[in-house]
Design an enzyme around this catalytic site. Structure first.
Site, mmCIF file in Angstrom:
data_model
loop_
_atom_site.group_PDB
_atom_site.id
_atom_site.type_symbol
_atom_site.label_atom_id
_atom_site.label_comp_id
_atom_site.label_asym_id
_atom_site.label_seq_id
_atom_site.Cartn_x
_atom_site.Cartn_y
_atom_site.Cartn_z
ATOM 1 N N LYS A 155 5.463 10.274 -10.601
ATOM 2 C CA LYS A 155 5.021 11.341 -9.705
ATOM 3 C C LYS A 155 6.069 12.428 -9.618
ATOM 4 O O LYS A 155 7.266 12.141 -9.503
ATOM 5 C CB LYS A 155 4.744 10.787 -8.299
ATOM 6 C CG LYS A 155 4.187 11.814 -7.315
ATOM 7 C CD LYS A 155 3.916 11.218 -5.943
ATOM 8 C CE LYS A 155 5.175 11.016 -5.138
ATOM 9 N NZ LYS A 155 4.891 10.662 -3.727
ATOM 10 N N HIS B 179 12.186 6.783 6.473
ATOM 11 C CA HIS B 179 11.965 7.337 5.138
ATOM 12 C C HIS B 179 13.252 7.361 4.311
ATOM 13 O O HIS B 179 13.223 7.077 3.115
ATOM 14 C CB HIS B 179 11.386 8.746 5.252
ATOM 15 C CG HIS B 179 10.878 9.297 3.956
ATOM 16 N ND1 HIS B 179 9.785 8.760 3.301
ATOM 17 C CD2 HIS B 179 11.314 10.323 3.188
ATOM 18 C CE1 HIS B 179 9.559 9.441 2.197
ATOM 19 N NE2 HIS B 179 10.483 10.389 2.098
ATOM 20 N N SER C 45 0.397 10.296 4.897
ATOM 21 C CA SER C 45 0.192 11.458 5.743
ATOM 22 C C SER C 45 -1.140 12.128 5.419
ATOM 23 O O SER C 45 -2.156 11.819 6.012
ATOM 24 C CB SER C 45 1.356 12.436 5.582
ATOM 25 O OG SER C 45 1.215 13.531 6.448
ATOM 26 N N GLY D 226 1.564 21.540 31.478
ATOM 27 C CA GLY D 226 1.888 20.919 30.201
ATOM 28 C C GLY D 226 3.183 20.135 30.183
ATOM 29 O O GLY D 226 3.492 19.490 29.174
#
Length: 296
Positions: free
Chosen positions: A190, A128, A221, A35
């Site tokens: 909102k 963001h 998302s 991995g």
């Protein structure tokens, strides 16, 4: 300058190389059976300034961050000059505050990690919270892809479409799109529960009857906000509803839920490669890199 093609953004990096004329340095990458990640720069960067193009979006944001770290380290060890990290989607950027006791601030941890590797500056797209960039130990800036998303709809014949923000706090996005679209702009009201993440939306005061509306956001998302907004717009009599975002994460069945809610098309950029990545960031990033290189 040379462009290093990170494994997560290979087509984008190649497009940036083509548009800037800066040579492209391929990267050999693989994952070992246990991995662990492996990367190797397949080109000479000694004495060259480099830009490593590597998005860090899901579903493997941790692995992509490590690949970015390994490429930065490899570039420095190979004698590169200034190293610019071009990270279209910056993982952990939304974890920029402490809300509850016992939390850390993940984006600051990422910033310190990248700084320790010798990265000299960073370019991201529609982070963001731009305030998070002030915590980086090297110059970091964000560029906006919103005008490119708006132009996509103008080119499709939707000039004068209504630019809608899902909430008042993101009205700057709607206003930015409005400059290109030339129509009206507005927002939903909102509220979000800090613990459950559930949102409540209302469309009071909006006049969108018989109009084409584009719901714009930086990130989609799970899609819950867009689904709720689409239902409100349909109830208010909007003729057509589209949605556009810079970072189309679209986790799980988010895209299906959005389309089932009456949204006619989902448009995102290639910050998150996938079927909804219809707008390339190559022109935006190329302009930023050429401007920075000329002023250096």
């Amino acid at each position: 300058m040379k462009i290093i093609s990170g494994p997560a953004s290979k087509p984008l990096a190649e497009a940036i190389s083509a548009q800037t004329g800066y040579p492209n340095v391929p990267v050999a990458a693989k994952v070992f059976p246990d991995g662990e990640s492996y990367v190797r720069l397949d080109g000479d960067v000694k004495g060259e300034d480099v830009a490593i193009v590597q998005t860090t979006c899901p579903p493997a944001q941790d692995g992509r961050l490590l690949q970015l770290a390994f490429m930065a380290d490899a570039a420095k060890r190979a004698g590169a000059g200034k190293v610019t990290a071009v990270v279209p989607y910056l993982a952990y950027a939304r974890q920029d505050k402490m809300f509850l006791s016992g939390e850390g601030i993940s984006v600051e941890t990422v910033a310190r990690m990248l700084g320790a590797l010798g990265i000299d500056n960073m370019l991201t797209v529609n982070i963001h919270s731009e305030a998070a960039l002030s915590k980086f130990p090297f110059p970091a800036k964000t560029a906006s892809a919103i005008p490119f998303l708006a132009q996509y709809f103008v080119d499709k014949g939707y000039k004068k479409a209504y630019a809608l923000s899902p909430d008042k706090g993101a009205m700057y996005i709607a206003y930015e799109a409005q400059q290109v679209l030339g129509g009206n702009a507005g927002h939903l009201d909102k509220t979000r529960d800090r613990y459950t993440g559930q949102t409540t939306q209302t469309g009071r005061g909006l006049d969108v009857k018989d109009q084409t509306v584009i719901i714009l956001d930086d990130i989609i998302s799970t899609g819950g906000t867009i689904v709720g907004a689409a239902k409100i717009l349909k109830e208010l009599g909007a003729a057509h509803v589209f949605t556009a975002c810079v970072h189309p994460l679209l986790i799980g069945d988010a895209a299906k839920r959005i389309l089932d809610a009456g949204v006619e098309e989902i448009v995102g950029t290639d910050s998150v490669p996938g079927p909804y990545s219809k707008v390339s960031l190559a022109p935006l990033i190329s302009k930023q890199l050429k401007g920075a290189n000329q002023s250096a």
